[in-house]
Design an enzyme around this catalytic site. Structure first.
Site, PDB file in Angstrom:
ATOM      1  CG  MET A 180      51.728  48.684 -20.195  1.00 17.93           C
ATOM      2  SD  MET A 180      52.615  47.616 -19.293  1.00 17.93           S
ATOM      3  CE  MET A 180      54.157  48.547 -19.220  1.00 17.93           C
ATOM      4  NE  ARG A 181      46.347  55.274 -17.225  1.00 15.47           N
ATOM      5  CZ  ARG A 181      46.356  56.561 -17.636  1.00 15.47           C
ATOM      6  NH1 ARG A 181      46.140  56.910 -18.779  1.00 15.47           N
ATOM      7  NH2 ARG A 181      45.774  57.459 -16.822  1.00 15.47           N
ATOM      8  CD  GLU A 201      47.911  55.155  -2.200  1.00 15.57           C
ATOM      9  OE1 GLU A 201      47.911  56.207  -2.904  1.00 15.57           O
ATOM     10  OE2 GLU A 201      47.658  54.990  -0.882  1.00 15.57           O
ATOM     11  CG  HIS A 215      55.790  42.537 -11.501  1.00 14.18           C
ATOM     12  ND1 HIS A 215      55.702  43.511 -12.368  1.00 14.18           N
ATOM     13  CD2 HIS A 215      56.978  42.000 -11.119  1.00 14.18           C
ATOM     14  CE1 HIS A 215      57.077  44.000 -12.298  1.00 14.18           C
ATOM     15  NE2 HIS A 215      57.764  43.146 -11.613  1.00 14.18           N
ATOM     16  CB  SER A 237      49.414  36.570 -23.681  1.00 13.31           C
ATOM     17  OG  SER A 237      50.254  36.536 -22.593  1.00 13.31           O
ATOM     18  CG  ASN A 286      49.574  43.463 -11.813  1.00 12.39           C
ATOM     19  OD1 ASN A 286      49.296  43.468 -12.904  1.00 12.39           O
ATOM     20  ND2 ASN A 286      50.919  43.915 -11.365  1.00 12.39           N
ATOM     21  CG  ASP A 292      54.819  45.939  -9.734  1.00 14.16           C
ATOM     22  OD1 ASP A 292      53.796  45.700 -10.322  1.00 14.16           O
ATOM     23  OD2 ASP A 292      55.650  46.546 -10.475  1.00 14.16           O
TER      24      ASP A 292
HETATM   25  C1  GRF Z   1      53.194  40.037 -18.479  1.00 12.50           C
HETATM   26  O1  GRF Z   1      54.569  39.857 -18.608  1.00 12.50           O
HETATM   27  C2  GRF Z   1      52.581  40.732 -17.101  1.00 12.50           C
HETATM   28  O2  GRF Z   1      53.269  39.867 -16.470  1.00 12.50           O
HETATM   29  C3  GRF Z   1      53.119  42.182 -17.219  1.00 12.50           C
HETATM   30  O3  GRF Z   1      52.990  42.616 -18.789  1.00 12.50           O
HETATM   31  C4  GRF Z   1      52.829  41.538 -19.773  1.00 12.50           C
HETATM   32  C5  GRF Z   1      51.607  41.265 -20.252  1.00 12.50           C
HETATM   33  O4  GRF Z   1      51.780  40.488 -21.130  1.00 12.50           O
HETATM   34  N1  GRF Z   1      52.344  42.818 -16.450  1.00 12.50           N
HETATM   35  P1  GRF Z   1      50.187  40.003 -21.886  1.00 12.50           P
HETATM   36  O5  GRF Z   1      49.486  41.365 -22.545  1.00 12.50           O
HETATM   37  O6  GRF Z   1      49.257  39.588 -20.658  1.00 12.50           O
HETATM   38  O7  GRF Z   1      50.675  39.072 -23.010  1.00 12.50           O
END
Ligand code: GRF
Length: 208
Positions: free
Chosen positions: A93-94, A145, A112, A16, A110, A148
């Site tokens: 997610m990596r 690296e 977060h 999204s 990124n 967050d």
């Molecule tokens: C979001 O909350 C983003 O901040 C986090 O993972 C989620 C991903 O959602 N890193 P989407 O795939 O962008 O819908």
């Protein structure tokens, strides 16, 4: 039209935030980035289809038995081949290694779902509820690296309600993510495209 910075989006899931970036690039004439490539580390990421429907090149690059270094090398090749100047992680997610980031030599951003430096890592919204904070939010930042922890570009706050659920809070934060991330990509690139300030004329030093 001005030249846009060729950019890639890395995803792992529903995409999204990727969608919000694609929408901004489509709808805002002065948006400074084009999103030319979407890469997912999972073949089943729903975001891949969304990206293709939006007309983006989209592909899955999964780590194989050859390991993380080989996967990162392949990722670098794909990004270089597409002349990518900026990478935006969106639900990716990596953790990318310092070697990859240095070797790529391009900024990586990124989004977060917490007000960093509070609640880095997984399940940030649940962490915020557990900690009992009254204000939560999201952060757009540069990627280093350390997870967050890179320089912050921008943040947006959302209130935490009494008896909030993780789902309700996450949805409230997500709406802000979709606004914040495109704005911060534009802010980041805008700052980089500014000409460096003219140096102050040196004050003459008078010898006595
Ligand atoms: C979001 O909350 C983003 O901040 C986090 O993972 C989620 C991903 O959602 N890193 P989407 O795939 O962008 O819908």
């Amino acid at each position: 039209m001005h030249t846009r910075v060729r950019s890639a989006i890395l995803i792992s899931g529903r995409g999204s935030n990727m969608q919000a970036l694609l929408d901004a690039a489509r709808d805002k004439a002065d948006f400074p980035a084009s999103f030319d490539l979407v890469i997912s580390d999972r073949a089943d990421a729903a975001g891949l289809d969304i990206a293709r429907k939006a007309g983006c090149d989209a592909l899955a690059l999964q780590q194989t038995g050859a390991g993380k270094a080989a996967w990162e090398a392949e990722l670098t090749t794909l990004l270089r081949r597409a002349d990518i100047e900026l990478v935006c992680l969106a639900g990716f997610m990596r953790l990318l290694s310092g070697g990859f980031l240095a070797g790529l030599g391009r900024p990586v951003l990124n989004i977060h779902p917490s007000l960093l430096p509070d609640f880095p890592g997984l399940n940030a919204q649940a962490q915020a509820l557990k900690a009992g904070v009254r204000v939560a939010g999201c952060t757009a930042h540069e990627v280093t690296e350390v997870m967050d922890a890179g320089p912050i570009i921008g943040q947006a706050q959302v209130p935490v309600q009494t008896y909030d659920s993780v789902e309700a809070l996450s949805a409230r934060i997500l709406r802000e993510e979709h606004r914040l991330y495109p704005a911060c990509v534009a802010r980041f690139l805008g700052a980089r495209l500014q000409p460096s300030p003219t140096p102050e004329p040196e004050t003459p030093v008078h010898a006595h």
